[in-house]
Enzyme design. Structure first.
Site, PDB file in Angstrom:
ATOM      1  N   TYR A 134      -4.179  -9.873  10.542  1.00 35.11           N
ATOM      2  CA  TYR A 134      -3.494 -11.061  11.080  1.00 35.11           C
ATOM      3  C   TYR A 134      -3.142 -10.749  12.533  1.00 35.11           C
ATOM      4  O   TYR A 134      -2.243  -9.961  12.808  1.00 35.11           O
ATOM      5  CB  TYR A 134      -2.255 -11.312  10.224  1.00 35.11           C
ATOM      6  CG  TYR A 134      -1.439 -12.562  10.493  1.00 35.11           C
ATOM      7  CD1 TYR A 134      -1.613 -13.360  11.612  1.00 35.11           C
ATOM      8  CD2 TYR A 134      -0.450 -12.942   9.588  1.00 35.11           C
ATOM      9  CE1 TYR A 134      -0.834 -14.483  11.826  1.00 35.11           C
ATOM     10  CE2 TYR A 134       0.339 -14.060   9.791  1.00 35.11           C
ATOM     11  CZ  TYR A 134       0.140 -14.829  10.906  1.00 35.11           C
ATOM     12  OH  TYR A 134       0.927 -15.933  11.103  1.00 35.11           O
ATOM     13  N   LYS A 162      -7.481 -13.231  10.678  1.00 31.28           N
ATOM     14  CA  LYS A 162      -6.872 -14.500  11.093  1.00 31.28           C
ATOM     15  C   LYS A 162      -6.497 -14.363  12.554  1.00 31.28           C
ATOM     16  O   LYS A 162      -5.725 -13.477  12.934  1.00 31.28           O
ATOM     17  CB  LYS A 162      -5.636 -14.816  10.266  1.00 31.28           C
ATOM     18  CG  LYS A 162      -4.872 -16.055  10.732  1.00 31.28           C
ATOM     19  CD  LYS A 162      -3.645 -16.294   9.867  1.00 31.28           C
ATOM     20  CE  LYS A 162      -2.889 -17.551  10.285  1.00 31.28           C
ATOM     21  NZ  LYS A 162      -1.996 -17.343  11.431  1.00 31.28           N
TER      22      LYS A 162
END
Length: 269
Positions: A134, A162
């Site tokens: 992330y 992400k």
């Protein structure tokens, strides 16, 4: 691999600020009725920084039970303390998460070697679940270089990344991984160029309020339907101006759609 629009889910709190899990099932049904591709629980939109570890796991379990296998539930387990992130990963798996993601240790910038070690440790905490890096440098204080991410490609359960980044130029170094890993854009402003470049998955905070809008926009952008894209982008721009990606504003907008997810712990207005 995960595809479609993944909702950055809101976390319900009652008027006293306590986690209110009873609000989750109708909220989940509202989201899934729009044919979203998955839910990310306990991320930035979910106000994880205001929650205890026990609350975070309780929320993961409540969402997993409500979803009941209909779409993947991705649990965010990032923490400023790497050891706690590993513990959260193990507990999220026990609570029913289908996949994991973790932001870098936040507040203090972290050097690349420490970033790599952190992600390896969190992924290894639950080697049976897909793990996603992330990358949200504006929030965490640490920017993950593409070279650092590529150094993790030998992690057996690494499933994707992400990218909550500001510009499409920061996404481009990952485009060659499309089809090999799940590459998710986390910035609503980049949905159209990302789809046009072949992107197959996005994570959206505004999808927590109007999931059908984001699903329709992403599909239109992937299909090259210019007129529909222009119309839907105009709607999304209005929503983005209204919510500013802030949990309290998102929850207020959601109430306007007929779904009451309760109060926010983070107040911006």
């Amino acid at each position: 691999m995960i595809d479609g629009v993944v909702v950055a889910a809101l976390t319900p709190f009652d008027e006293q600020g306590a986690l209110d899990a009873r609000r989750i099932p109708p909220y989940v049904d509202y989201l899934l009725d729009a044919s979203v591709g998955g839910l990310m629980v306990g991320g930035t939109t979910g106000e994880f920084v205001t929650m205890t570890s026990d609350e975070r796991i309780e929320a993961v379990g409540a969402f997993a039970r409500a979803v009941a296998g209909r779409v993947p539930v991705i649990a965010h387990v990032g923490h400023a303390a790497p050891a706690e992130a590993c513990r959260l990963a193990a507990r999220a798996a026990e609570a029913g998460a289908d996949a994991l993601t973790a932001i870098t240790p936040y507040f203090h910038p972290v050097q690349p070697a420490a970033v790599e070690a952190y992600f390896r440790d969190v992924a290894a905490a639950v080697p049976t679940l897909p793990f996603h890096v992330y990358n949200y440098p504006e929030a965490s204080g640490t920017r993950i270089a593409p070279a650092t991410f590529r150094g993790l490609l030998d992690v057996p359960n690494l499933a994707g990344v992400k990218l909550s980044v500001a510009t499409f130029a920061e996404v481009e170094p990952y485009l060659d991984l499309l089809g090999k890993l799940t590459v998710m854009s986390g910035n609503d402003a980049l949905i159209v160029p990302f789809a046009e470049a072949g992107g197959t998955a996005v994570v959206s905070g505004n999808a927590s309020v109007r999931p059908a809008l984001l699903v329709d926009l992403f599909a239109a952008a992937q299909g090259g339907h210019t007129a529909a894209v222009e119309r839907l982008v105009a709607e999304l721009d209005q929503l983005r101006e209204l919510t500013a990606a802030a949990p309290d504003r998102l929850k207020a907008a959601l109430r306007g759609s007929g779904v009451d997810i309760g109060e926010a712990r983070i107040r911006t207005v």
